[in-house]
Scaffold this active site. Sequence first.
Site, PDB file in Angstrom:
ATOM      1  CD  GLU A 168      -2.626   1.073   2.705  1.00  0.00           C
ATOM      2  OE1 GLU A 168      -3.811   1.417   2.704  1.00  0.00           O
ATOM      3  OE2 GLU A 168      -2.029   0.668   3.743  1.00  0.00           O
ATOM      4  CD  GLU A 226      -6.051   6.684   5.366  1.00  0.00           C
ATOM      5  OE1 GLU A 226      -6.092   5.809   6.260  1.00  0.00           O
ATOM      6  OE2 GLU A 226      -5.242   6.662   4.418  1.00  0.00           O
TER       7      GLU A 226
END
Length: 273
Positions: free
Chosen positions: A151, A253
């Site tokens: 990621e 996020e």
Amino acid sequence: MKHYFLKTTILLAMFGLISCTEEQKGAEKSAADVKESAASTIEKYKAYTQKFSEAAVITQNHATGHIGDFFFTHWKDGGSTSLSLSTDGAFNVSWEGGGYNYVGGPGWHFGDKDRVIGYRFNEDSGASYITLYGWGYDEDMSAADPAHLVEYYILQRWTYDPSQDGTYGKTFVSDGVEYSTYRSIREQKPSINGPSTFYQYWSKPTEQRPLGEDHKIIFADHVKAWADTGWIIPDMNNFNASDDPTYQVMAVEVFNPANDGTASGRVWDAAAQ
């Protein structure tokens, strides 16, 4: 979004409209087969993949899909957020304070090491990260090796500093911006392939990127910087994970946000301009 069409080159050749050798026809058929296979593979996500030809607002807990030529992801494990999208890559994320994690935004359903990403941020009232965000996945590697699933984040704005939990890699300059790299590990956490143990790669600029200006990210520079330290991204064009393709998006996020907030901007393919 990639559009897959079977070209009728053989028929055209039969009518004398083009010249086509047997080798050319074979190569074109092979290329068409590959494209058709990729198009059918993405259907594995049809349970939650949506397609919009005009502006849309996404509120589900987990949604992926396409808006115009862009892919989007919208994921949260609780709380209340919405993702507003336009076909030109414009987006707005609104969130309410609470104890949850959210990540979402527009981009592409696959990563490309040669992609140059253009973007502009108009608002940011305290997102944990605004970042180029994506995944790489190699199902042929052992799941016990964290490098089989990566990621990655190329931070542009943030309120939480991930470098405090990561291993430093190197410092480099890309498009006039100085970045430092870090690597961290996640053990049995949510991923595009269910709960997994995987690496996170980070590129963090020395200064946060300002609002109201056009910027770009030369992704190849970050791939090289990570590789210089031995951090390799596995396959970024892989549909074989269980939950999502290996997308690459400009994401907002937030985790455990103390207050309501919003972040907005626009993303585009700068290499195509």
